[in-house]
Design an enzyme around this catalytic site. Structure first.
Site, mmCIF file in Angstrom:
data_model
loop_
_atom_site.group_PDB
_atom_site.id
_atom_site.type_symbol
_atom_site.label_atom_id
_atom_site.label_comp_id
_atom_site.label_asym_id
_atom_site.label_seq_id
_atom_site.Cartn_x
_atom_site.Cartn_y
_atom_site.Cartn_z
ATOM 1 N N GLY A 65 -5.357 3.573 9.819
ATOM 2 C CA GLY A 65 -5.768 2.183 9.941
ATOM 3 C C GLY A 65 -6.880 2.052 10.964
ATOM 4 O O GLY A 65 -7.620 3.002 11.240
ATOM 5 N N GLU A 77 0.881 -1.174 0.000
ATOM 6 C CA GLU A 77 0.000 0.000 0.000
ATOM 7 C C GLU A 77 0.918 1.223 0.000
ATOM 8 O O GLU A 77 1.272 1.765 1.026
ATOM 9 C CB GLU A 77 -0.913 0.005 1.224
ATOM 10 C CG GLU A 77 -1.986 1.081 1.134
ATOM 11 C CD GLU A 77 -2.875 1.154 2.363
ATOM 12 O OE1 GLU A 77 -3.890 1.850 2.299
ATOM 13 O OE2 GLU A 77 -2.558 0.521 3.377
ATOM 14 N N HIS A 80 -9.900 0.323 0.220
ATOM 15 C CA HIS A 80 -10.850 0.937 1.160
ATOM 16 C C HIS A 80 -11.659 2.064 0.504
ATOM 17 O O HIS A 80 -11.410 3.240 0.709
ATOM 18 C CB HIS A 80 -10.202 1.375 2.473
ATOM 19 C CG HIS A 80 -8.896 2.104 2.392
ATOM 20 N ND1 HIS A 80 -8.665 3.190 1.571
ATOM 21 C CD2 HIS A 80 -7.747 1.906 3.087
ATOM 22 C CE1 HIS A 80 -7.441 3.620 1.756
ATOM 23 N NE2 HIS A 80 -6.862 2.858 2.657
ATOM 24 N N ASP A 126 -8.095 -3.318 7.711
ATOM 25 C CA ASP A 126 -7.098 -2.237 7.711
ATOM 26 C C ASP A 126 -6.487 -2.114 9.108
ATOM 27 O O ASP A 126 -6.085 -1.031 9.533
ATOM 28 C CB ASP A 126 -7.735 -0.912 7.263
ATOM 29 C CG ASP A 126 -6.699 0.125 6.800
ATOM 30 O OD1 ASP A 126 -5.534 -0.256 6.570
ATOM 31 O OD2 ASP A 126 -7.054 1.321 6.701
ATOM 32 N N ASN A 177 -12.421 5.993 1.400
ATOM 33 C CA ASN A 177 -11.346 6.577 2.194
ATOM 34 C C ASN A 177 -10.134 6.906 1.330
ATOM 35 O O ASN A 177 -9.744 6.119 0.469
ATOM 36 C CB ASN A 177 -10.932 5.626 3.320
ATOM 37 C CG ASN A 177 -12.070 5.355 4.292
ATOM 38 O OD1 ASN A 177 -12.547 4.231 4.409
ATOM 39 N ND2 ASN A 177 -12.525 6.388 4.980
ATOM 40 N N HIS A 183 -5.776 5.745 -2.307
ATOM 41 C CA HIS A 183 -4.935 6.880 -1.907
ATOM 42 C C HIS A 183 -4.659 7.742 -3.140
ATOM 43 O O HIS A 183 -3.516 8.031 -3.487
ATOM 44 C CB HIS A 183 -3.636 6.400 -1.257
ATOM 45 C CG HIS A 183 -3.837 5.887 0.131
ATOM 46 N ND1 HIS A 183 -3.924 6.729 1.220
ATOM 47 C CD2 HIS A 183 -3.998 4.629 0.606
ATOM 48 C CE1 HIS A 183 -4.115 5.995 2.311
ATOM 49 N NE2 HIS A 183 -4.173 4.728 1.972
ATOM 50 N N ASP A 192 -16.218 -0.457 10.366
ATOM 51 C CA ASP A 192 -15.960 -0.306 11.800
ATOM 52 C C ASP A 192 -16.770 0.810 12.445
ATOM 53 O O ASP A 192 -16.595 1.092 13.630
ATOM 54 C CB ASP A 192 -14.468 -0.066 12.050
ATOM 55 C CG ASP A 192 -13.945 1.225 11.419
ATOM 56 O OD1 ASP A 192 -14.691 1.856 10.646
ATOM 57 O OD2 ASP A 192 -12.782 1.588 11.701
ATOM 58 N N GLY A 193 -17.652 1.448 11.672
ATOM 59 C CA GLY A 193 -18.441 2.545 12.211
ATOM 60 C C GLY A 193 -17.684 3.847 12.296
ATOM 61 O O GLY A 193 -18.236 4.853 12.762
#
Length: 377
Positions: free
Chosen positions: A303, A122, A209, A267, A212, A188, A241-242
């Site tokens: 993360g 990554e 992701h 992540d 994000n 990214h 994960d909220g």
């Protein structure tokens, strides 16, 4: 070694049924309905699902894959296995080329042992404007020749590269990666819609992701999110994960991509399983507060402290997925992404006995890896 799990609610791609299954020499040999034909270990009506598959994970239990420390990497693998992740890829973060090569070389040994399913770079070929918790001083323009050296350092175990397709040299690097059998993932990135399409046409098949570290979805400038969701060739990673993504946007992505193109990821970073405090991700100082990891400088999300059992449980209880669909996004789809769906990712005769026993509230009660108990119910 032979083992029969009886009195189970078995979750398969076809649905959920009350029944039993038999394991011999680490493989599933029978899957049946109703009562087991002979003696077995009763799981008391608990659910049995395939082991989770995490394709984006930076560590846990104090171990950080980017350091390349094999002993601490083993600690991270052990933690996530206890939470039901029986197959996982080690994700690195942006570093010097020398640092990345050294970490990949060290982790390749764990891949040889079967502890890891591969290595994910990554970075460092990501956008400065969307670098998140990556060290901006170590970002580089993509180069097929340079990436070839990283692939060589991984000794056949490099499985994914996250890259920003708008950078000079990115499209050629994507093509090279795909030719080498490495999944190219867009992430990214500050790419617009058209630039993202170019990356997909060059061979990218994963969204790192989704949402994000990329421009948001817009009605006039749809950006990368629309391009990645709209293309049937792309599997989208989601951090459930909220914190990373609002549940409404998770549901939107899932409604578009469906279980066949959605892969839950953690992540996770080294703080996972340890609690609040100060940590390091790559070269960046991270502070965890109330379970949320952020950079000390700037406050970017760094993360997560998520485990796959929590992501799975949230998928059912918060997002409203059926159990078979939640199993697909946590196990079968990521397994298929890695080319391992013939061996793992679902409960079927002939597949590895990587299994998780879950309570009615979907808490982990037991984990099997290749037919051997990691934690016994």
């Amino acid at each position: 070694m032979s083992l029969t799990l009886a009195d189970a609610k078995i979750v398969t791609p076809e649905g959920v049924h009350e029944g039993w299954l038999t394991i011999e020499d680490g493989r599933i040999t029978h899957v049946g309905h109703g009562s087991a034909p002979g003696p077995g270990l009763s799981v008391g009506g608990r659910h049995v699902v395939p082991g989770f598959v995490d394709v984006h994970n930076h560590g846990g239990a104090g171990g950080s894959f980017p350091t390349g420390d094999p002993d601490r990497a083993r600690d991270a693998v052990a933690l996530h296995r206890r939470h039901g992740t029986t197959t996982m890829m080690a994700s690195l973060v942006t570093d010097t080329v020398e640092g990345l090569a050294a970490a990949a070389s060290a982790l390749a040994g764990l891949c040889d042992e079967g502890l890891l399913a591969g290595i994910h770079f990554e970075g460092p070929y990501i956008a400065r404007s969307r670098c998140g918790a990556h060290d901006p001083t170590r970002l580089r323009e993509p180069s097929p020749q340079e990436f070839a050296g990283l692939v060589k350092a991984g000794r056949g175990h490099v499985r994914m590269l996250t890259i920003a397709p708008e950078l000079p040299g990115a499209l050629d690097t994507i093509r090279f990666a795909v030719d080498e059998g490495v999944l190219a993932a867009i992430g990214h990135s500050d790419a617009g819609y058209e630039q993202t399409i170019e990356g997909i046409e060059a061979g990218a098949t994963v969204a790192t992701h989704l949402y994000n570290a990329m421009p948001p979805l817009g009605h006039r400038a749809p950006g990368p999110v629309a391009a990645l969701l709209d293309d049937e060739r792309v599997t989208v990673e989601l951090v459930n994960d909220g914190v990373h993504v609002h549940p409404a946007m998770l549901r939107l992505a899932y409604e578009v991509a469906g279980p066949g193109r959605t892969a839950l990821i953690t992540d996770a970073m080294s703080a996972t399983g340890l609690g609040d405090g100060d940590y390091v991700l790559g070269s960046m100082a991270v502070r965890v507060h109330d379970g949320v990891a952020r950079l000390v400088e700037g406050g970017s999300i760094a993360g997560s402290t998520l485990t796959m059992d929590v992501a799975f449980r949230r998928a059912v209880q918060e997002l409203g997925m059926s159990l078979p669909d939640a199993v697909q996004v946590a196990s079968l789809t990521p397994a298929r992404l890695l080319g391992l769906a013939g061996r793992i990712g679902s409960i079927a005769v002939g597949k590895a006995a990587d299994l998780v026993v879950l309570s009615d509230s979907l808490e982990v009660d037991g984990v099997l890896k290749d037919g051997v108990w990691i934690t016994e119910p």
